[in-house]
Scaffold this motif. Structure first.
Motif, short mmCIF file in Angstrom:
data_model
loop_
_atom_site.label_atom_id
_atom_site.label_comp_id
_atom_site.label_asym_id
_atom_site.label_seq_id
_atom_site.Cartn_x
_atom_site.Cartn_y
_atom_site.Cartn_z
N GLY A 196 0.81 -1.21 0.00
CA GLY A 196 0.00 0.00 0.00
C GLY A 196 0.84 1.26 0.00
O GLY A 196 0.60 2.20 -0.78
N LEU A 197 1.85 1.31 0.87
CA LEU A 197 2.72 2.48 0.91
C LEU A 197 3.55 2.58 -0.36
O LEU A 197 3.73 3.65 -0.93
CB LEU A 197 3.64 2.42 2.14
N GLY A 198 4.04 1.45 -0.84
CA GLY A 198 4.83 1.45 -2.07
C GLY A 198 4.04 1.93 -3.27
O GLY A 198 4.54 2.72 -4.09
N TYR A 199 2.80 1.49 -3.39
CA TYR A 199 1.96 1.93 -4.49
C TYR A 199 1.64 3.42 -4.39
O TYR A 199 1.51 4.11 -5.41
CB TYR A 199 0.66 1.13 -4.54
N SER A 200 1.50 3.92 -3.17
CA SER A 200 1.29 5.37 -3.00
C SER A 200 2.50 6.15 -3.47
O SER A 200 2.37 7.20 -4.12
CB SER A 200 1.02 5.69 -1.52
N MET A 201 3.70 5.65 -3.17
CA MET A 201 4.92 6.30 -3.65
C MET A 201 4.96 6.29 -5.18
O MET A 201 5.29 7.30 -5.80
CB MET A 201 6.14 5.57 -3.08
N LEU A 202 4.65 5.15 -5.77
CA LEU A 202 4.66 5.05 -7.22
C LEU A 202 3.62 5.99 -7.83
O LEU A 202 3.88 6.65 -8.85
CB LEU A 202 4.38 3.61 -7.64
N PHE A 203 2.45 6.04 -7.24
CA PHE A 203 1.40 6.95 -7.69
C PHE A 203 1.91 8.39 -7.73
O PHE A 203 1.71 9.10 -8.72
CB PHE A 203 0.18 6.84 -6.78
N ASN A 204 2.58 8.82 -6.66
CA ASN A 204 3.07 10.18 -6.59
C ASN A 204 4.12 10.46 -7.67
O ASN A 204 4.15 11.55 -8.25
CB ASN A 204 3.67 10.46 -5.21
N GLU A 205 4.98 9.47 -7.93
CA GLU A 205 6.01 9.65 -8.95
C GLU A 205 5.39 9.79 -10.34
O GLU A 205 5.79 10.63 -11.14
CB GLU A 205 6.99 8.47 -8.92
N VAL A 206 4.42 8.93 -10.63
CA VAL A 206 3.76 8.99 -11.94
C VAL A 206 2.96 10.28 -12.07
O VAL A 206 2.96 10.92 -13.13
CB VAL A 206 2.86 7.75 -12.15
N LEU A 207 2.28 10.66 -11.01
CA LEU A 207 1.52 11.91 -11.02
C LEU A 207 2.42 13.09 -11.34
O LEU A 207 2.08 13.95 -12.17
CB LEU A 207 0.83 12.12 -9.67
N ALA A 208 3.59 13.14 -10.70
CA ALA A 208 4.52 14.24 -10.94
C ALA A 208 4.97 14.25 -12.40
O ALA A 208 5.05 15.31 -13.03
CB ALA A 208 5.74 14.11 -10.02
N SER A 209 5.25 13.08 -12.96
CA SER A 209 5.68 13.00 -14.35
C SER A 209 4.58 13.44 -15.31
O SER A 209 4.84 14.15 -16.30
CB SER A 209 6.12 11.57 -14.68
#
Length: 284
Positions: A196-209
């Motif tokens: 869950g935390l890892g997917y949130s991190m990935l979400f934030n990275e993709v969102l920024a891109s």
């Protein structure tokens, strides 16, 4: 360019000349040149100065807020990240059924192949018949993706593939972390808490891109367009869940960098401790 994650609840982020400065009490724990920061993610209780927020909007550095357990609340970004012509084109393409169907097929196929790569890699080291069976089930289902005639049918195939995958993954993780299904909001076991935390991190990275290139994060193809849902971000991150997040979580467990002592079990779920969050974030 690095992403800046601030997970200490008592931390403060301020601007000092051309630098972002992270402080905890009177101690400076990190100082980064503004030009080197690509995006910032903070816990909801972190103090972020107005000077930092203004600088981030000027330099198109998105700032995202999450809960202690990785739940995404929202983001702030400047006007330079909004490309209305791209947004208009996105809406047109989202209404093109054939285009959305073909894009979704590519996304689901890429996701499934990455999931199979993870399963096969660990299965070679520790052969288990139940994992082999799920790998076979997934491989047998792959050809049906290319023949799907609707987005809903594709979503159904994706759901079945994910169920097979997580059932196999639950057999691969070390003893004490085994699970039977993917659970979220709340995660019900330690490994789901890590995911869950890892997917949130990935979400934030993709969102920024997505925002950096001027696309609208809420206009996607595979995931339904609805209120409060960044559909395009969800679309684009699917392919990378297994090779980035799942692989990282498995590695942290097999190397015993994270143990059961790094989790808190409470009435409403299971979550990483502050120390556990730091380990996961710093190894990502």
């Amino acid at each position: 360019m690095p992403s800046l994650y601030i997970t200490e609840p008592s931390a403060r982020l301020r601007k000092d000349g051309g630098y972002f400065v992270v402080e905890v009490g009177e101690e400076v724990v990190q100082k980064l040149s503004i030009e080197t920061v690509e995006d910032i993610t903070v816990l909801h209780c972190v103090n972020v100065s107005s000077h930092v927020l203004t600088e981030c909007m000027i330099h198109s550095i998105p700032v995202s807020w999450i809960s202690n357990y990785g739940l995404y609340y929202g983001s702030l970004w400047g006007l330079k990240t909004v490309d209305i012509e791209k947004h208009m084109q996105q809406f047109l393409m989202a209404n093109d059924f054939e285009f959305s169907l073909q894009v979704s097929k590519v996304m689901i196929m890429a996701k499934a192949r990455n999931q199979l790569t993870i399963l096969r890699r660990y299965h070679r080291k520790d052969t288990k018949p139940e994992v082999a069976a799920k790998i076979s089930d997934m491989v047998a289902l792959l050809p049906r993706i290319s023949t799907a005639h609707s987005i809903n049918q594709l979503r159904g195939f994706e759901g079945i593939l994910s169920r097979y995958y997580f059932e196999a993954l639950g057999s691969i993780v070390p003893e004490g972390f085994a699970f039977t299904t993917r659970t979220k909001r709340p995660p019900e076991d330690p490994f789901n808490a890590m995911l869950g935390l890892g997917y949130s991190m990935l979400f934030n990275e993709v969102l920024a891109s997505v925002m950096h290139v001027g696309l609208h994060p809420f206009v996607g193809h595979m995931h339904a367009i609805r209120r409060d849902h960044a559909a395009l971000v969800s679309d684009l991150m699917e392919e990378w869940r297994a090779p980035i997040v799942d692989a990282l979580c498995l590695s942290l467990l097999t190397k015993k960098m994270i143990t059961l002592e790094h989790f808190n079990r409470v009435e409403h779920g299971c979550y990483l401790t502050k120390e556990g969050r730091k380990i996961l974030l710093y190894q990502s």
